[in-house]
Design an enzyme around this catalytic site. Structure first.
Site, PDB file in Angstrom:
ATOM      1  N   ARG A 162      88.125  66.627  20.914  1.00 19.17           N
ATOM      2  CA  ARG A 162      88.175  66.047  22.269  1.00 19.17           C
ATOM      3  C   ARG A 162      89.591  65.602  22.631  1.00 19.17           C
ATOM      4  O   ARG A 162      89.783  64.613  23.326  1.00 19.17           O
ATOM      5  CB  ARG A 162      87.219  64.858  22.417  1.00 19.17           C
ATOM      6  CG  ARG A 162      85.758  65.199  22.258  1.00 19.17           C
ATOM      7  CD  ARG A 162      85.261  66.101  23.381  1.00 19.17           C
ATOM      8  NE  ARG A 162      83.817  66.212  23.366  1.00 19.17           N
ATOM      9  CZ  ARG A 162      83.123  67.025  22.571  1.00 19.17           C
ATOM     10  NH1 ARG A 162      83.736  67.816  21.730  1.00 19.17           N
ATOM     11  NH2 ARG A 162      81.799  67.036  22.633  1.00 19.17           N
ATOM     12  N   SER A 237      78.797  62.172  26.773  1.00 15.99           N
ATOM     13  CA  SER A 237      79.139  61.208  25.719  1.00 15.99           C
ATOM     14  C   SER A 237      80.207  60.257  26.230  1.00 15.99           C
ATOM     15  O   SER A 237      81.258  60.707  26.687  1.00 15.99           O
ATOM     16  CB  SER A 237      79.701  61.921  24.490  1.00 15.99           C
ATOM     17  OG  SER A 237      78.791  62.866  24.006  1.00 15.99           O
ATOM     18  N   GLU A 333      85.542  58.387  25.016  1.00 19.90           N
ATOM     19  CA  GLU A 333      85.936  59.777  25.233  1.00 19.90           C
ATOM     20  C   GLU A 333      86.297  59.951  26.708  1.00 19.90           C
ATOM     21  O   GLU A 333      87.108  60.780  27.085  1.00 19.90           O
ATOM     22  CB  GLU A 333      84.738  60.671  24.867  1.00 19.90           C
ATOM     23  CG  GLU A 333      85.028  62.133  24.927  1.00 19.90           C
ATOM     24  CD  GLU A 333      83.787  62.963  25.156  1.00 19.90           C
ATOM     25  OE1 GLU A 333      83.449  63.209  26.326  1.00 19.90           O
ATOM     26  OE2 GLU A 333      83.153  63.364  24.174  1.00 19.90           O
TER      27      GLU A 333
HETATM   28  N1  EPU Z   1      71.801  59.999  17.065  1.00 17.84           N
HETATM   29  C1  EPU Z   1      71.036  58.865  16.958  1.00 17.84           C
HETATM   30  N2  EPU Z   1      70.683  58.207  18.109  1.00 17.84           N
HETATM   31  C2  EPU Z   1      71.062  58.629  19.321  1.00 17.84           C
HETATM   32  C3  EPU Z   1      71.862  59.779  19.436  1.00 17.84           C
HETATM   33  C4  EPU Z   1      72.235  60.453  18.281  1.00 17.84           C
HETATM   34  O1  EPU Z   1      70.649  58.455  15.871  1.00 17.84           O
HETATM   35  O2  EPU Z   1      70.693  57.959  20.310  1.00 17.84           O
HETATM   36  C5  EPU Z   1      72.195  60.734  15.829  1.00 17.84           C
HETATM   37  C6  EPU Z   1      71.128  61.659  15.293  1.00 17.84           C
HETATM   38  O3  EPU Z   1      71.176  61.593  13.901  1.00 17.84           O
HETATM   39  C7  EPU Z   1      71.589  63.032  15.707  1.00 17.84           C
HETATM   40  C8  EPU Z   1      73.098  62.863  15.646  1.00 17.84           C
HETATM   41  O4  EPU Z   1      73.312  61.521  16.074  1.00 17.84           O
HETATM   42  O5  EPU Z   1      71.141  63.993  14.835  1.00 17.84           O
HETATM   43  C9  EPU Z   1      73.857  63.822  16.538  1.00 17.84           C
HETATM   44  O6  EPU Z   1      73.361  63.737  17.867  1.00 17.84           O
HETATM   45  P1  EPU Z   1      73.586  64.942  18.915  1.00 17.84           P
HETATM   46  O7  EPU Z   1      73.246  66.239  18.300  1.00 17.84           O
HETATM   47  O8  EPU Z   1      72.926  64.585  20.191  1.00 17.84           O
HETATM   48  O9  EPU Z   1      75.149  65.001  19.093  1.00 17.84           O
HETATM   49  P2  EPU Z   1      76.255  63.857  19.273  1.00 17.84           P
HETATM   50  O10 EPU Z   1      77.087  63.834  18.022  1.00 17.84           O
HETATM   51  O11 EPU Z   1      75.646  62.593  19.721  1.00 17.84           O
HETATM   52  C10 EPU Z   1      78.073  65.527  20.148  1.00 17.84           C
HETATM   53  C11 EPU Z   1      78.972  65.667  21.328  1.00 17.84           C
HETATM   54  C12 EPU Z   1      78.192  66.164  22.550  1.00 17.84           C
HETATM   55  C13 EPU Z   1      77.590  67.518  22.198  1.00 17.84           C
HETATM   56  C14 EPU Z   1      76.695  67.345  20.964  1.00 17.84           C
HETATM   57  C15 EPU Z   1      76.147  68.655  20.464  1.00 17.84           C
HETATM   58  C16 EPU Z   1      80.729  64.033  21.003  1.00 17.84           C
HETATM   59  C17 EPU Z   1      81.325  62.759  21.448  1.00 17.84           C
HETATM   60  N3  EPU Z   1      79.616  64.408  21.633  1.00 17.84           N
HETATM   61  O12 EPU Z   1      77.133  64.487  20.461  1.00 17.84           O
HETATM   62  O13 EPU Z   1      79.114  66.359  23.607  1.00 17.84           O
HETATM   63  O14 EPU Z   1      76.841  68.043  23.283  1.00 17.84           O
HETATM   64  O15 EPU Z   1      77.448  66.767  19.867  1.00 17.84           O
HETATM   65  O16 EPU Z   1      77.153  69.408  19.870  1.00 17.84           O
HETATM   66  O17 EPU Z   1      81.280  64.696  20.116  1.00 17.84           O
HETATM   67  C18 EPU Z   1      80.104  65.272  25.491  1.00 17.84           C
HETATM   68  O18 EPU Z   1      81.177  65.349  24.871  1.00 17.84           O
HETATM   69  O19 EPU Z   1      80.022  64.749  26.630  1.00 17.84           O
HETATM   70  C19 EPU Z   1      78.898  65.765  24.839  1.00 17.84           C
HETATM   71  C20 EPU Z   1      77.693  65.639  25.407  1.00 17.84           C
END
Ligand code: EPU
Length: 337
Positions: A162, A237, A333
């Site tokens: 990012r 995010s 972010e």
């Molecule tokens: N999780 C929780 N609670 C929550 C949300 C997430 O426990 O409320 C944990 C779960 O274990 C889940 C893990 O976090 O398995 C990962 O969650 P998710 O797959 O939704 O991905 P993220 O790491 O929260 C990142 C990116 C997103 C992108 C997704 C999928 C960042 C800051 N965000 O989110 O990007 O869509 O991975 O690749 O890296 C964005 O940048 O705006 C965005 C949406």
């Protein structure tokens, strides 16, 4: 119709739905219009694309340029690849749909990311195992102080998680006009290893997926977890996933053996900020007109009428409580102005 005016609300131009005003607003549709505008406008200048990664906390005292430079062109063909040059003012997801329709691979995992093409390199957008930098060739930009055209290749963009030079030394200095990406024309390298994608494809009963199937699976996952900005204001995010040393993970593990994490080089790990925030009790919590989304704790939302300061305050409270409980300081972010 072109948008321009004085003392204009920016409400339709930011997905958080924050009602601030710009002293002047000017829409540009070509590089020439942009160069012309730069000669005469009142500083400070803010280039706005889709407004999907920005939180306004005050009125903008100068000019906002709405970048609406469009066009999608195939500029070079190779055996299995094609270079596509896209105008910075194209809607990112519409470009992804165009690529899927033309059977061009590489951006299907990035389906449904809000915003315009010009913003994609600024924060090196990424999702489901793919980042923009993986397919990036170069971008063209206009230097705002001089009106001169400049080309940045991948190395010069200094992409990170990012991150890019446009959030650091080049911040506010350039207006991106086109982005050139390399897409595959056959033998596509499909990325399905991200858990939720494989699971969704299985649920959809697809055993041998193509580009369009992956795009559909990603759209399904995103729309089940992330709020539609047309209905609930948000910027995806709000925080980055923190990267920490292995000793921090071990400390958290003492009380939370199942803490999710992803390994990084150099004995470091990435811990999902959404998990940390949820553990601190914020998920689904509403504070005034703002809150922490109930299906994904990493997303802050505007339930209607929230001010940027309210959202910023909530973000600070979340940062403080995660720091106190886990000793990790979350970083936004979203660009807070
Ligand atoms: N999780 C929780 N609670 C929550 C949300 C997430 O426990 O409320 C944990 C779960 O274990 C889940 C893990 O976090 O398995 C990962 O969650 P998710 O797959 O939704 O991905 P993220 O790491 O929260 C990142 C990116 C997103 C992108 C997704 C999928 C960042 C800051 N965000 O989110 O990007 O869509 O991975 O690749 O890296 C964005 O940048 O705006 C965005 C949406």
């Amino acid at each position: 119709m072109t948008t321009s005016g004085e003392n204009t609300t920016l409400l339709p131009f930011n997905t958080f739905g924050i009602d601030v005003k710009a002293a002047r607003i000017r829409e540009v549709r070509t590089v020439q219009e942009l160069q012309q505008a730069l000669k005469s406008i009142r500083p400070p200048v803010l280039i706005l694309g889709g407004g999907s990664n920005i939180l306004f906390t005050h009125d903008w005292p100068g000019t906002v340029i709405l970048n609406r430079i469009r066009g999608i062109e195939q500029v070079r063909r190779f055996k299995n690849r094609v270079w596509v040059r896209i105008g910075a003012g194209e809607v990112w997801h519409q470009f992804v749909e165009w690529a899927v329709r033309h059977q061009l691979g590489g951006v299907e995992n990035l389906s449904l990311i809000p915003g315009l093409v010009g913003a994609a390199p600024v924060q090196n957008i990424g999702a489901y195992g793919v980042e923009l930098k993986d397919i990036f060739i170069r971008l063209e930009a206009i230097e705002m102080a001089t009106g001169k055209r400049r080309v940045f290749n991948r190395k010069q963009c200094r992409f990170g998680y990012r991150e890019s030079i446009f959030k650091h030394t080049a911040k506010g200095k350039y207006c991106i006009t086109t982005v050139t990406l390399s897409l595959s024309t056959d033998q596509h390298q499909l990325r399905t290893e991200y858990g939720a994608i494989q699971q969704t494809l299985d649920e959809m009963g697809i055993g041998n997926p193509g580009i369009a199937d992956i795009s559909r699976a990603v759209m399904q996952i995103r729309s089940s977890k992330l709020p539609d900005p047309a209905r609930i204001g948000n910027c995806g995010s709000f925080f980055k996933n923190p990267e920490v040393g292995i000793e921090v993970l071990e400390r958290i593990r003492e009380h939370h053996p199942a803490v999710p994490h992803y390994p990084l080089p150099d004995q470091r790990v990435k811990i999902p900020a959404g998990w940390l925030i949820e553990q601190c009790g914020w998920k689904g919590k509403r504070v005034g007109n703002t809150g922490c989304y109930d299906k994904q704790a990493l997303v802050l939302v505007n339930y209607g009428g929230a001010t940027g300061s309210e959202v910023r305050q909530l973000a600070h409270d979340i940062i403080d409580s995660v720091a106190e409980r886990f000793g990790i300081r979350l970083e936004p972010e979203v660009n807070i102005l």
